[in-house]
Design a protein around this motif. Sequence first.
Motif, PDB file in Angstrom:
ATOM      1  N   MET A 283      10.948 -23.717   6.022  1.00 29.96           N
ATOM      2  CA  MET A 283      10.386 -23.734   7.372  1.00 29.96           C
ATOM      3  C   MET A 283       9.490 -24.947   7.557  1.00 29.96           C
ATOM      4  O   MET A 283       8.798 -25.365   6.645  1.00 29.96           O
ATOM      5  N   LYS A 284       9.503 -25.493   8.761  1.00 25.26           N
ATOM      6  CA  LYS A 284       8.623 -26.610   9.048  1.00 25.26           C
ATOM      7  C   LYS A 284       7.197 -26.112   9.239  1.00 25.26           C
ATOM      8  O   LYS A 284       6.967 -24.954   9.567  1.00 25.26           O
ATOM      9  N   ASN A 285       6.270 -27.024   9.064  1.00 28.36           N
ATOM     10  CA  ASN A 285       4.866 -26.687   9.249  1.00 28.36           C
ATOM     11  C   ASN A 285       4.605 -26.406  10.719  1.00 28.36           C
ATOM     12  O   ASN A 285       4.705 -27.290  11.563  1.00 28.36           O
TER      13      ASN A 285
ATOM     14  N   LEU B 245       8.473 -16.769   2.084  1.00 29.24           N
ATOM     15  CA  LEU B 245       8.918 -17.495   3.274  1.00 29.24           C
ATOM     16  C   LEU B 245       8.858 -19.008   3.098  1.00 29.24           C
ATOM     17  O   LEU B 245       9.350 -19.754   3.953  1.00 29.24           O
ATOM     18  N   GLY B 246       8.235 -19.445   2.018  1.00 32.19           N
ATOM     19  CA  GLY B 246       8.108 -20.881   1.789  1.00 32.19           C
ATOM     20  C   GLY B 246       7.067 -21.546   2.665  1.00 32.19           C
ATOM     21  O   GLY B 246       7.183 -22.728   3.004  1.00 32.19           O
TER      22      GLY B 246
ATOM     23  N   GLN C 232      13.113 -16.617  13.851  1.00 29.46           N
ATOM     24  CA  GLN C 232      12.208 -15.534  14.220  1.00 29.46           C
ATOM     25  C   GLN C 232      10.946 -15.577  13.368  1.00 29.46           C
ATOM     26  O   GLN C 232       9.830 -15.420  13.877  1.00 29.46           O
ATOM     27  N   ALA C 233      11.113 -15.819  12.075  1.00 30.14           N
ATOM     28  CA  ALA C 233       9.956 -15.914  11.185  1.00 30.14           C
ATOM     29  C   ALA C 233       9.044 -17.059  11.599  1.00 30.14           C
ATOM     30  O   ALA C 233       7.817 -16.936  11.588  1.00 30.14           O
ATOM     31  N   ALA C 234       9.649 -18.180  11.993  1.00 32.84           N
ATOM     32  CA  ALA C 234       8.854 -19.337  12.404  1.00 32.84           C
ATOM     33  C   ALA C 234       8.029 -19.028  13.647  1.00 32.84           C
ATOM     34  O   ALA C 234       6.848 -19.398  13.736  1.00 32.84           O
ATOM     35  N   TRP C 235       8.629 -18.333  14.605  1.00 33.69           N
ATOM     36  CA  TRP C 235       7.890 -17.980  15.822  1.00 33.69           C
ATOM     37  C   TRP C 235       6.782 -16.980  15.524  1.00 33.69           C
ATOM     38  O   TRP C 235       5.695 -17.041  16.115  1.00 33.69           O
TER      39      TRP C 235
ATOM     40  N   ILE D 221       0.947 -15.844  14.882  1.00 28.29           N
ATOM     41  CA  ILE D 221      -0.223 -15.498  14.070  1.00 28.29           C
ATOM     42  C   ILE D 221      -1.281 -16.590  14.168  1.00 28.29           C
ATOM     43  O   ILE D 221      -2.476 -16.318  14.286  1.00 28.29           O
ATOM     44  N   SER D 222      -0.841 -17.844  14.145  1.00 23.02           N
ATOM     45  CA  SER D 222      -1.790 -18.963  14.177  1.00 23.02           C
ATOM     46  C   SER D 222      -2.497 -19.092  15.521  1.00 23.02           C
ATOM     47  O   SER D 222      -3.478 -19.824  15.642  1.00 23.02           O
TER      48      SER D 222
END
Length: 241
Positions: A1-3, A104-105, A60-63, A68-69
């Motif tokens: 995943m990207k930062n 999740l990396g 979905q995980a990225a969103w 959360i942030s």
Amino acid sequence: MKNTKTNKSNESNDSIVPDVDNPGTEFNPEWIDDIRVNLSAVKRRTSTLTARRTVKKEWQAAWLVKAISCIDLTTLSGQDTPGKVRRLCAKARTPVSLEIQKELGIHDLNLTTGAVCVYHEMVPTAVKALKGSNIPVAAVSTGFPAGLSSMEIRIQEIKSSVAAGAREIDIVITRAHVLNGNWQALYDEVKAFKKACGKAHMKSIIATGELSTLNNVAKASMVSMMAGSDFIKTSTGMEPI
């Protein structure tokens, strides 16, 4: 995943995050008069949201990580204690377990919530608990949640919270200004609050559940932005929606 983390640095919690500042504009009543909300169109549009497909898997995980942030992790209760606030701050520092982050990396993102929001009395406790994390402390202010204290007291609340270390101030507007269509008074009020915030970000809670119509919601939002609000928040969480 990207930062997916934005505007995070190694600054201490004592610094002011410089990424957002709305200087506001002069009051323009024509902008308010031009606002019209098509209620039927809004209802049609919102009725389709639950039927839409959502993103899946890693997207979905990225969103979710991004969401959360952006969260203001909040406690606004008469039962708040320093211990409860410290536990909340610990959760803000690590909102997702390190095991899941590694799976999740994303363990190198230093994932945190966007802020911790408390009453003024708990600001020093939260500031101390978050020191070194760059997670800002937000304080509800200006007579939250009703906003019916005197203007002098509301201004002093803001200044006291900023002096105690709050980097974000959540103000509440006077709903009567909206319900009476007194947009100049609302503008003057929010502008005075913004001035009192100094370098701290100001989030305007417009309490949509008490504004009667979507036209009022849209107009209150526009006036708040004209007056310098850095963010608009919909609800105190304590009025009916």
